[in-house]
Design an enzyme around this catalytic site. Structure first.
Site, PDB file in Angstrom:
ATOM      1  N   SER A 192      -1.461  -6.990  -1.279  1.00 28.22           N
ATOM      2  CA  SER A 192      -1.594  -6.107  -0.135  1.00 28.22           C
ATOM      3  C   SER A 192      -2.994  -5.546  -0.044  1.00 28.22           C
ATOM      4  O   SER A 192      -3.673  -5.352  -1.041  1.00 28.22           O
ATOM      5  CB  SER A 192      -0.565  -4.980  -0.209  1.00 28.22           C
ATOM      6  OG  SER A 192      -1.089  -3.884  -0.930  1.00 28.22           O
ATOM      7  N   LYS A 193      -3.373  -5.337   1.186  1.00 27.30           N
ATOM      8  CA  LYS A 193      -4.725  -4.845   1.432  1.00 27.30           C
ATOM      9  C   LYS A 193      -4.862  -3.443   0.862  1.00 27.30           C
ATOM     10  O   LYS A 193      -5.878  -3.093   0.274  1.00 27.30           O
ATOM     11  CB  LYS A 193      -4.979  -4.786   2.930  1.00 27.30           C
ATOM     12  CG  LYS A 193      -4.503  -6.022   3.647  1.00 27.30           C
ATOM     13  CD  LYS A 193      -4.448  -5.813   5.142  1.00 27.30           C
ATOM     14  CE  LYS A 193      -3.347  -6.663   5.746  1.00 27.30           C
ATOM     15  NZ  LYS A 193      -3.426  -6.853   7.171  1.00 27.30           N
ATOM     16  N   ARG A 194      -3.828  -2.660   1.070  1.00 35.63           N
ATOM     17  CA  ARG A 194      -3.903  -1.265   0.642  1.00 35.63           C
ATOM     18  C   ARG A 194      -4.057  -1.162  -0.857  1.00 35.63           C
ATOM     19  O   ARG A 194      -4.896  -0.444  -1.377  1.00 35.63           O
ATOM     20  CB  ARG A 194      -2.640  -0.533   1.087  1.00 35.63           C
ATOM     21  CG  ARG A 194      -2.947   0.694   1.922  1.00 35.63           C
ATOM     22  CD  ARG A 194      -2.357   1.988   1.396  1.00 35.63           C
ATOM     23  NE  ARG A 194      -1.003   1.880   0.948  1.00 35.63           N
ATOM     24  CZ  ARG A 194       0.041   2.393   1.594  1.00 35.63           C
ATOM     25  NH1 ARG A 194      -0.148   2.995   2.734  1.00 35.63           N
ATOM     26  NH2 ARG A 194       1.228   2.291   1.093  1.00 35.63           N
TER      27      ARG A 194
ATOM     28  N   GLY B  66      -7.281  -3.840  -2.241  1.00 34.31           N
ATOM     29  CA  GLY B  66      -8.639  -3.613  -1.791  1.00 34.31           C
ATOM     30  C   GLY B  66      -9.362  -4.818  -1.238  1.00 34.31           C
ATOM     31  O   GLY B  66      -8.763  -5.851  -0.953  1.00 34.31           O
TER      32      GLY B  66
END
Length: 501
Positions: A250-252, A255
RNA sequence: GACCCGUUCGUCUAGCGGUCAGGACAUCGCCCUUUCACGGCGGUAACACGGGUUCGAUUCCCGUACGGGUCGCCA
């Protein structure tokens, strides 16, 4: 047979990450192979979480990877009216109803969980959907009166939804396990499951290729297709790409290290990254290519097929803290293979960009010194895995004078190890200065005879000279390096090295 | 928790009843190099577990374990 139409539909709540990129790639490969159309649709209905910046990031990522789309980018928010229209139609046809439950009563997650669970155990949703069967006249009246409400889809209480997934096979689900999902928020804002279906219908999507995390949504969406009286597309759900911790990428959480632009900025060749991505969760028919890893874009298009996508998730290794192995080592290796094997004419522009970024590009590299620089790059690329290596590790080979770093460990190992080098290196410089030809043979014989004269091992001088010339302890063959650095810089650096000892 | 899905070397994977279980990355060793993160050669390393079915199961079926996903007036 009708033309195949697929879409990649990212939500711009973050940049394009590795997982999204692979979804885009698989859609693209499928479309290209089948002679179909590849459509880009930005799912920006959640305006709060969407931003132009993120859209830009996605577009850039797609462009860098060379995933060109035939239509779009379309923005889902441009079709809000059609989504509402569909909701109205569903309301008219009795496939949806108004739910006047105040928002607050629904938002308590605990309550919700409890009720939903009870409902499932009972097998039938009880009083949880109190407005499901509200007489139409009363519903209309309350709505006309301005009472806030959402529009919910009326999931049948009997029956099941089924479809055959191209990857996961037969999928069945009892309708009663599905909730009456919200189609339209109380502020009139249409929600995801409605939007995708309406848009996919309008865009004539024939195959929906997306992440496995949508597998459950698919059942709800099928119901909506049916309620709207439209044919259901073929679905293919992709296994997930996992972080080293084995959780969904995940992007969250993970990063920028998993964003496509990070791979661009850190020196990946798009073809190499594409190649790597293609092999994450998919493999070509082993009857043809059992022992091969490197595939060109054209080959991937030719070999790709949905039914060779496999079901299990793949771990994508990365480690931001590790400078050398910051991402999956196989990806890095593959990038190195491309750097090594691609035509030098294609490599040069990429290297140029990198050198410009580092401020070490000179116009002469393309004119008078063109041949020399090409040769140097040709020499260096054998051992580099990333384009940025040319600007960092390659710097000593390209800059004038002494404008580079001497690695402390290299200096200790090759220079300071033997104090005699303090006098030998400048003497060697003098010897090199006498050479009329400065090529592999002449430098080698000069160095070796000098070593013999002085009664030292050639290796001592070779090692010393390497660090003197490049500040590093490793590199291509020493005499190639000498030629690449050239007579003038060689003499200068050999003399300077004495001061480091 | 409920419902789905998955499980072959550390990682990516081949395998679709009979294979010494193959390849790649990584790792280790040797060679080459009187240098090296190049190159060459070789090695270590996997069918999650337990039951079936079968002459024979990594392959088929059922459990267990473990891992993952989904359960929003997010997408």
């Amino acid at each position: 047979m009708t033309q195949i139409r697929v879409r990649f539909a990212p939500s711009p709540t973050g940049y394009l990450h590795v997982g999204g990129a692979r979804t885009a790639l698989f859609n693209w490969l499928f479309a290209r192979q089948q002679g179909g159309r590849f459509i880009l649709r930005i799912e920006d209905t959640d305006l709060q979480r969407s931003s132009d910046e993120m859209v830009e990031g996605i577009l850039q990522g797609m462009e860098w990877l060379g995933l060109d789309y035939d239509e779009g980018p379309f923005y889902q928010s441009d079709y809000v009216e059609q989504h509402r229209q569909a909701a109205r139609q569903l309301l008219e046809s009795g496939w949806a109803y108004r739910d006047f439950t105040p928002k607050e009563e629904r938002s308590d997650a605990a309550v919700k969980q409890q009720v939903a669970e009870a409902a499932r155990q009972q097998g039938v949703p009880p009083a949880y959907w109190p407005f499901r069967d509200l007489p139409r006249a009363e519903s209309d009246a309350r709505a006309a009166n301005g009472e806030p409400h959402v529009i919910r889809f009326k999931v049948p209480q009997e029956g099941r939804t089924s479809f055959i997934d191209s990857v996961f096979g037969q999928q069945d689900r009892e309708c009663r396990e599905l909730e009456d999902l919200v189609l339209l928020r109380s502020d009139g804002h249409p929600l995801y499951n409605l939007c995708v279906v309406v848009d996919d219908i309008n865009m004539g999507i024939t195959h929906v290729v997306r992440g496995q995390d949508h597998l459950m949504n698919t059942h709800k969406q099928i119901l909506i297709y049916q309620a709207l009286g439209k044919p259901v597309p073929q679905f293919a759900h992709l296994p997930l790409i996992l972080a080293p911790s084995k959780e969904k990428l995940s992007k969250r959480k993970h990063g920028e290290i998993v964003s496509v632009t990070a791979y661009r900025d850190r020196g990946f060749i798009p073809e190499a990254f594409l190649n790597f991505l293609a092999l994450l969760g998919w493999a070509p028919d082993s009857g043809v290519y059992r022992d091969r890893e490197i595939f060109s874009r054209a080959e991937l298009i030719e070999l790709f097929s949905l039914d060779r996508i496999h079901k299990s998730n793949a771990v994508f290794n990365f480690n931001e803290g590790d400078l050398r192995n910051w991402t999956d080592q196989k990806a890095l290796w593959m990038n190195g293979e491309y750097i090594k094997a691609m035509p030098i004419d294609e490599l040069m522009p990429l290297v140029k960009t990198e050198l410009e970024r580092a401020g070490i590009w000179q116009p002469a590299f393309e004119t008078e010194r063109s041949d020399e620089v090409r040769q140097t790059i040709g020499l260096l690329r054998d051992r580099y895995r990333s384009l940025t290596d040319f600007a960092t590790l390659g710097r000593p080979y390209l800059v004038d004078g002494l404008d580079f770093e001497w690695e402390e460990s290299a200096v200790a190992k090759n220079l300071r190890k033997d104090p005699v080098l303090k006098t030998l290196l400048p003497e060697l410089a003098t010897r090199f200065a006498l050479l009329e030809q400065f090529d592999h043979e002449s430098t080698e014989s000069a160095l070796r005879s000098f070593a013999e004269e002085k009664g030292v091992k050639a290796g001592l001088l070779i090692n010393g000279a390497r660090t003197a010339l490049t500040g590093q302890a490793v590199g291509p063959g020493m005499f190639e390096v000498l030629v690449a650095i050239g007579q003038r810089r060689t003499i200068e650096r050999l003399n300077h090295a004495a001061s480091l000892i």
